[in-house]
Motif scaffolding. Sequence first.
Motif, PDB file in Angstrom:
ATOM      1  N   PRO A 185       0.841  -1.206   0.000  1.00 44.46           N
ATOM      2  CA  PRO A 185       0.000   0.000   0.000  1.00 44.46           C
ATOM      3  C   PRO A 185       0.875   1.255   0.000  1.00 44.46           C
ATOM      4  O   PRO A 185       1.951   1.270   0.617  1.00 44.46           O
ATOM      5  CB  PRO A 185      -0.793  -0.117   1.310  1.00 44.46           C
ATOM      6  CG  PRO A 185      -0.728  -1.554   1.677  1.00 44.46           C
ATOM      7  CD  PRO A 185       0.587  -2.061   1.174  1.00 44.46           C
ATOM      8  N   ARG A 186       0.411   2.269  -0.678  1.00 48.33           N
ATOM      9  CA  ARG A 186       1.222   3.479  -0.844  1.00 48.33           C
ATOM     10  C   ARG A 186       1.698   4.057   0.483  1.00 48.33           C
ATOM     11  O   ARG A 186       2.901   4.283   0.690  1.00 48.33           O
ATOM     12  CB  ARG A 186       0.423   4.550  -1.592  1.00 48.33           C
ATOM     13  CG  ARG A 186       1.171   5.890  -1.711  1.00 48.33           C
ATOM     14  CD  ARG A 186       0.282   6.988  -2.232  1.00 48.33           C
ATOM     15  NE  ARG A 186      -0.825   7.270  -1.323  1.00 48.33           N
ATOM     16  CZ  ARG A 186      -1.795   8.156  -1.578  1.00 48.33           C
ATOM     17  NH1 ARG A 186      -1.782   8.817  -2.724  1.00 48.33           N
ATOM     18  NH2 ARG A 186      -2.755   8.369  -0.706  1.00 48.33           N
ATOM     19  N   ASP A 187       0.779   4.351   1.388  1.00 50.41           N
ATOM     20  CA  ASP A 187       1.150   5.050   2.618  1.00 50.41           C
ATOM     21  C   ASP A 187       2.103   4.216   3.471  1.00 50.41           C
ATOM     22  O   ASP A 187       3.041   4.752   4.072  1.00 50.41           O
ATOM     23  CB  ASP A 187      -0.091   5.436   3.412  1.00 50.41           C
ATOM     24  CG  ASP A 187      -0.919   6.504   2.705  1.00 50.41           C
ATOM     25  OD1 ASP A 187      -0.390   7.148   1.773  1.00 50.41           O
ATOM     26  OD2 ASP A 187      -2.092   6.706   3.081  1.00 50.41           O
ATOM     27  N   ALA A 188       1.874   2.911   3.527  1.00 48.29           N
ATOM     28  CA  ALA A 188       2.756   2.041   4.304  1.00 48.29           C
ATOM     29  C   ALA A 188       4.155   2.008   3.697  1.00 48.29           C
ATOM     30  O   ALA A 188       5.167   2.006   4.419  1.00 48.29           O
ATOM     31  CB  ALA A 188       2.171   0.637   4.372  1.00 48.29           C
ATOM     32  N   PHE A 189       4.217   2.001   2.370  1.00 49.16           N
ATOM     33  CA  PHE A 189       5.520   1.977   1.703  1.00 49.16           C
ATOM     34  C   PHE A 189       6.281   3.270   1.942  1.00 49.16           C
ATOM     35  O   PHE A 189       7.473   3.253   2.291  1.00 49.16           O
ATOM     36  CB  PHE A 189       5.340   1.733   0.209  1.00 49.16           C
ATOM     37  CG  PHE A 189       6.627   1.767  -0.561  1.00 49.16           C
ATOM     38  CD1 PHE A 189       7.570   0.768  -0.410  1.00 49.16           C
ATOM     39  CD2 PHE A 189       6.912   2.808  -1.438  1.00 49.16           C
ATOM     40  CE1 PHE A 189       8.768   0.787  -1.108  1.00 49.16           C
ATOM     41  CE2 PHE A 189       8.097   2.849  -2.145  1.00 49.16           C
ATOM     42  CZ  PHE A 189       9.029   1.836  -1.977  1.00 49.16           C
ATOM     43  N   LEU A 221       7.664   3.356   5.376  1.00 52.78           N
ATOM     44  CA  LEU A 221       8.851   2.511   5.493  1.00 52.78           C
ATOM     45  C   LEU A 221      10.089   3.232   4.973  1.00 52.78           C
ATOM     46  O   LEU A 221      11.150   3.235   5.629  1.00 52.78           O
ATOM     47  CB  LEU A 221       8.634   1.213   4.713  1.00 52.78           C
ATOM     48  CG  LEU A 221       9.877   0.332   4.500  1.00 52.78           C
ATOM     49  CD1 LEU A 221      10.395  -0.204   5.821  1.00 52.78           C
ATOM     50  CD2 LEU A 221       9.569  -0.821   3.536  1.00 52.78           C
ATOM     51  N   VAL A 222       9.978   3.842   3.814  1.00 54.40           N
ATOM     52  CA  VAL A 222      11.113   4.564   3.233  1.00 54.40           C
ATOM     53  C   VAL A 222      11.543   5.707   4.143  1.00 54.40           C
ATOM     54  O   VAL A 222      12.744   5.919   4.375  1.00 54.40           O
ATOM     55  CB  VAL A 222      10.762   5.070   1.823  1.00 54.40           C
ATOM     56  CG1 VAL A 222      11.881   5.968   1.275  1.00 54.40           C
ATOM     57  CG2 VAL A 222      10.517   3.899   0.872  1.00 54.40           C
ATOM     58  N   GLU A 223      10.594   6.447   4.681  1.00 56.65           N
ATOM     59  CA  GLU A 223      10.915   7.547   5.595  1.00 56.65           C
ATOM     60  C   GLU A 223      11.690   7.054   6.808  1.00 56.65           C
ATOM     61  O   GLU A 223      12.654   7.700   7.256  1.00 56.65           O
ATOM     62  CB  GLU A 223       9.633   8.243   6.049  1.00 56.65           C
ATOM     63  CG  GLU A 223       8.961   9.070   4.973  1.00 56.65           C
ATOM     64  CD  GLU A 223       7.632   9.638   5.427  1.00 56.65           C
ATOM     65  OE1 GLU A 223       7.234  10.684   4.885  1.00 56.65           O
ATOM     66  OE2 GLU A 223       6.986   9.038   6.328  1.00 56.65           O
ATOM     67  N   ALA A 233       7.982   6.337  -3.656  1.00 52.88           N
ATOM     68  CA  ALA A 233       8.578   7.347  -2.787  1.00 52.88           C
ATOM     69  C   ALA A 233       9.545   8.194  -3.599  1.00 52.88           C
ATOM     70  O   ALA A 233      10.350   7.668  -4.373  1.00 52.88           O
ATOM     71  CB  ALA A 233       9.299   6.689  -1.624  1.00 52.88           C
ATOM     72  N   GLU A 234       9.457   9.508  -3.434  1.00 51.29           N
ATOM     73  CA  GLU A 234      10.327  10.456  -4.124  1.00 51.29           C
ATOM     74  C   GLU A 234      11.310  11.019  -3.107  1.00 51.29           C
ATOM     75  O   GLU A 234      10.898  11.621  -2.114  1.00 51.29           O
ATOM     76  CB  GLU A 234       9.493  11.564  -4.763  1.00 51.29           C
ATOM     77  CG  GLU A 234       8.456  11.027  -5.736  1.00 51.29           C
ATOM     78  CD  GLU A 234       7.451  12.079  -6.176  1.00 51.29           C
ATOM     79  OE1 GLU A 234       7.882  13.187  -6.560  1.00 51.29           O
ATOM     80  OE2 GLU A 234       6.249  11.802  -6.110  1.00 51.29           O
ATOM     81  N   ILE A 235      12.588  10.845  -3.357  1.00 52.91           N
ATOM     82  CA  ILE A 235      13.624  11.155  -2.374  1.00 52.91           C
ATOM     83  C   ILE A 235      14.546  12.241  -2.931  1.00 52.91           C
ATOM     84  O   ILE A 235      15.109  12.099  -4.021  1.00 52.91           O
ATOM     85  CB  ILE A 235      14.431   9.887  -2.032  1.00 52.91           C
ATOM     86  CG1 ILE A 235      13.477   8.764  -1.594  1.00 52.91           C
ATOM     87  CG2 ILE A 235      15.463  10.187  -0.958  1.00 52.91           C
ATOM     88  CD1 ILE A 235      14.140   7.397  -1.499  1.00 52.91           C
ATOM     89  N   SER A 236      14.680  13.321  -2.158  1.00 50.08           N
ATOM     90  CA  SER A 236      15.499  14.466  -2.558  1.00 50.08           C
ATOM     91  C   SER A 236      16.600  14.702  -1.528  1.00 50.08           C
ATOM     92  O   SER A 236      16.604  14.098  -0.447  1.00 50.08           O
ATOM     93  CB  SER A 236      14.632  15.721  -2.679  1.00 50.08           C
ATOM     94  OG  SER A 236      13.574  15.537  -3.591  1.00 50.08           O
ATOM     95  N   ALA A 237      17.509  15.602  -1.858  1.00 51.06           N
ATOM     96  CA  ALA A 237      18.583  15.957  -0.928  1.00 51.06           C
ATOM     97  C   ALA A 237      17.990  16.469   0.382  1.00 51.06           C
ATOM     98  O   ALA A 237      16.863  16.984   0.407  1.00 51.06           O
ATOM     99  CB  ALA A 237      19.479  17.019  -1.563  1.00 51.06           C
TER     100      ALA A 237
END
Length: 276
Positions: free
Chosen positions: A157-161, A164-166, A184-188
Amino acid sequence: MSDWRPRLIASDMDGTLLRHDESVSAATVAELERWRADGVPLVLATGRPPRWMHGVREVLRHGTAVCCNGAVLLDLEPMEILDESPLEPDTLQAITAELRAHHASMWFAVEYGWEFRHEPVYQPRWDVDAPGVATATLEEMTSAPAAKLLARHESMPRDAFVQLVEQVVGRRATVTNSSTDALAEISAPGVTKATGLATVAARHGVGPEDVVVFGDMPNDIAAFEWVRDGGGRAVAMAHAHPDLLAVATDVTVGNDEDGVAAFLSSLWSHRRDQGP
């Protein structure tokens, strides 16, 4: 705030300024042009990379775009990158290694601004055969600075994923989401639409109290909080994600009903009614 008037208009693109067919309506173009002629610039604040900005440039012709969730500032008229805040290779390598250790079926891609690289198993939803798009190994992708790292899962599921990444990434980078997918979109670290907008606004001599910003997804939250806390207007689309609605100062109708134009028109009409 009844007679408030913006000195800068900022808008997300997908789900906000653009209709579902990715067009910008004639009514919206006319409304933005009315404000521009009155000295109020437009800034596009989007998760899109510069390579996805050619279509909107043909319609709007000018303005500045905060791309890749704040990592890249783009001048639309010459299509020239003004500034970049990329993820460095050591950070990319550390984050991807730890994320994969936590969940082996997590796949990665990177945005470099003008080019896109993805693992062979990663399933891109757009631009599959477009110029600048190619497969690469994770080692190859993380060997150079990147505007944005993308992590995707095909079944969580989107929110759970995203959560997790956060948790894995922590303070080493900024994690957000603008999709209905588990992406998940990850930036500096510290890079958000808010930081990009603040930079552009300062170049125009404008503070958050004079900005109206439109959006619909969690990657707009930082920009909404920056504007709201500074005394400006943070306007969510009617269909916006609940987390964004929670930090909005106003709500307008959906993107297919030209919600951006409708809200701006109401501000213009109220100003006219107030007189000089």
